[in-house]
Design a protein around this motif. Structure first.
Motif, PDB file in Angstrom:
ATOM      1  N   LYS A  85       0.835  -1.207   0.000  1.00 38.60           N
ATOM      2  CA  LYS A  85       0.000   0.000   0.000  1.00 38.60           C
ATOM      3  C   LYS A  85       0.876   1.266   0.000  1.00 38.60           C
ATOM      4  N   ASP A  86       1.921   1.271   0.806  1.00 35.62           N
ATOM      5  CA  ASP A  86       2.831   2.422   0.862  1.00 35.62           C
ATOM      6  C   ASP A  86       3.588   2.587  -0.457  1.00 35.62           C
ATOM      7  N   PHE A  87       4.024   1.466  -1.016  1.00 35.17           N
ATOM      8  CA  PHE A  87       4.739   1.511  -2.296  1.00 35.17           C
ATOM      9  C   PHE A  87       3.852   2.112  -3.385  1.00 35.17           C
ATOM     10  N   VAL A  88       2.637   1.615  -3.488  1.00 31.53           N
ATOM     11  CA  VAL A  88       1.703   2.096  -4.511  1.00 31.53           C
ATOM     12  C   VAL A  88       1.460   3.594  -4.345  1.00 31.53           C
ATOM     13  N   GLN A  89       1.246   4.028  -3.119  1.00 28.18           N
ATOM     14  CA  GLN A  89       0.957   5.442  -2.866  1.00 28.18           C
ATOM     15  C   GLN A  89       2.153   6.334  -3.213  1.00 28.18           C
ATOM     16  N   GLU A  90       3.365   5.881  -2.898  1.00 28.71           N
ATOM     17  CA  GLU A  90       4.544   6.724  -3.094  1.00 28.71           C
ATOM     18  C   GLU A  90       5.111   6.696  -4.510  1.00 28.71           C
ATOM     19  N   TYR A  91       5.048   5.535  -5.168  1.00 26.44           N
ATOM     20  CA  TYR A  91       5.781   5.370  -6.422  1.00 26.44           C
ATOM     21  C   TYR A  91       4.938   5.126  -7.676  1.00 26.44           C
ATOM     22  N   LEU A  92       3.631   4.924  -7.526  1.00 25.63           N
ATOM     23  CA  LEU A  92       2.804   4.597  -8.691  1.00 25.63           C
ATOM     24  C   LEU A  92       1.659   5.592  -8.857  1.00 25.63           C
ATOM     25  N   PHE A  93       1.101   5.610 -10.056  1.00 29.87           N
ATOM     26  CA  PHE A  93      -0.152   6.322 -10.292  1.00 29.87           C
ATOM     27  C   PHE A  93      -0.998   5.445 -11.194  1.00 29.87           C
ATOM     28  N   LYS A  94      -2.295   5.646 -11.104  1.00 30.52           N
ATOM     29  CA  LYS A  94      -3.221   4.820 -11.878  1.00 30.52           C
ATOM     30  C   LYS A  94      -3.555   5.506 -13.193  1.00 30.52           C
ATOM     31  N   LYS A  95      -3.422   4.752 -14.280  1.00 31.85           N
ATOM     32  CA  LYS A  95      -3.791   5.217 -15.624  1.00 31.85           C
ATOM     33  C   LYS A  95      -4.862   4.248 -16.118  1.00 31.85           C
ATOM     34  N   LEU A  96      -6.091   4.723 -16.149  1.00 28.46           N
ATOM     35  CA  LEU A  96      -7.248   3.878 -16.440  1.00 28.46           C
ATOM     36  C   LEU A  96      -7.270   2.708 -15.467  1.00 28.46           C
ATOM     37  N   TYR A  97      -7.066   1.490 -15.938  1.00 30.67           N
ATOM     38  CA  TYR A  97      -7.137   0.331 -15.052  1.00 30.67           C
ATOM     39  C   TYR A  97      -5.755  -0.258 -14.744  1.00 30.67           C
ATOM     40  N   LYS A  98      -4.690   0.457 -15.118  1.00 32.46           N
ATOM     41  CA  LYS A  98      -3.328  -0.028 -14.883  1.00 32.46           C
ATOM     42  C   LYS A  98      -2.572   0.926 -13.960  1.00 32.46           C
ATOM     43  N   TYR A  99      -1.514   0.398 -13.372  1.00 26.70           N
ATOM     44  CA  TYR A  99      -0.606   1.224 -12.589  1.00 26.70           C
ATOM     45  C   TYR A  99       0.673   1.468 -13.373  1.00 26.70           C
ATOM     46  N   SER A 100       1.208   2.676 -13.252  1.00 30.35           N
ATOM     47  CA  SER A 100       2.456   3.055 -13.897  1.00 30.35           C
ATOM     48  C   SER A 100       3.386   3.661 -12.853  1.00 30.35           C
ATOM     49  N   ILE A 101       4.675   3.462 -13.042  1.00 34.72           N
ATOM     50  CA  ILE A 101       5.671   4.051 -12.152  1.00 34.72           C
ATOM     51  C   ILE A 101       5.736   5.557 -12.406  1.00 34.72           C
ATOM     52  N   LYS A 102       5.833   6.314 -11.338  1.00 36.09           N
ATOM     53  CA  LYS A 102       5.917   7.765 -11.449  1.00 36.09           C
ATOM     54  C   LYS A 102       7.231   8.183 -12.108  1.00 36.09           C
ATOM     55  N   GLU A 103       7.219   9.380 -12.661  1.00 32.88           N
ATOM     56  CA  GLU A 103       8.414   9.970 -13.245  1.00 32.88           C
ATOM     57  C   GLU A 103       8.766  11.218 -12.448  1.00 32.88           C
ATOM     58  N   LYS A 104      10.002  11.666 -12.635  1.00 34.08           N
ATOM     59  CA  LYS A 104      10.405  12.946 -12.065  1.00 34.08           C
ATOM     60  C   LYS A 104      10.913  13.819 -13.194  1.00 34.08           C
ATOM     61  N   LYS A 105      10.748  15.107 -13.037  1.00 30.01           N
ATOM     62  CA  LYS A 105      11.175  16.069 -14.056  1.00 30.01           C
ATOM     63  C   LYS A 105      12.661  16.342 -13.863  1.00 30.01           C
ATOM     64  N   PHE A 106      13.399  16.364 -14.974  1.00 35.26           N
ATOM     65  CA  PHE A 106      14.817  16.717 -14.941  1.00 35.26           C
ATOM     66  C   PHE A 106      15.070  17.636 -16.128  1.00 35.26           C
TER      67      PHE A 106
END
Length: 126
Positions: free
Chosen positions: A53-74
């Motif tokens: 639950k903590d991992f999903v909240q911190e590192y993922l976002f939901k796109k439709l029915y799938k989860y994707s790893i978050k990105e950071k701007k550089f």
């Protein structure tokens, strides 16, 4: 030592040695989606020693029915949140998603080898 990878059905090979000097082009650049399955979420959570639950909240976002790893701007680009610029590597390499493990052998690139070569210096003609 030769690190040339070939895969049936692809008109190119991949020299894994190129990764050491590439600066993570497959992990950085335009914004995109790095989809993860339930099993991959569990593996990455375990590797990071985090509750799912903590991992999903911190590192993922939901796109439709799938989860994707978050990105950071550089600068003007984006990069996977797990890409480490200092080591030019992946912080979750041992549990990285299938999408990452199979790069550059994606169906998308079968007919777009020139585009792939711009992104990946390890791609070589067979």
């Amino acid at each position: 030592m030769s690190n040339i990878v070939k895969k049936d059905g692809y008109s190119y090979s991949f020299d894994a040695n190129a990764c050491s000097t590439c600066k993570g082009k497959c992990c950085t650049g335009e914004s995109g989606y790095i989809y993860v399955t339930k099993a991959e979420i569990e593996s990455i959570s375990k590797l990071l020693n985090l509750d799912i639950k903590d991992f999903v909240q911190e590192y993922l976002f939901k796109k439709l029915y799938k989860y994707s790893i978050k990105e950071k701007k550089f600068g003007e680009n984006y990069e996977c949140i797990f890409y480490d610029r200092e080591s030019n590597g992946c912080n979750i390499y041992d549990a990285r998603p299938l999408q990452c493990r199979t790069f550059p052998f994606w169906d998308y690139f079968k007919q777009r080898v020139d585009e792939l070569k711009l992104e990946c210096p390890g791609v070589i003609d067979v």
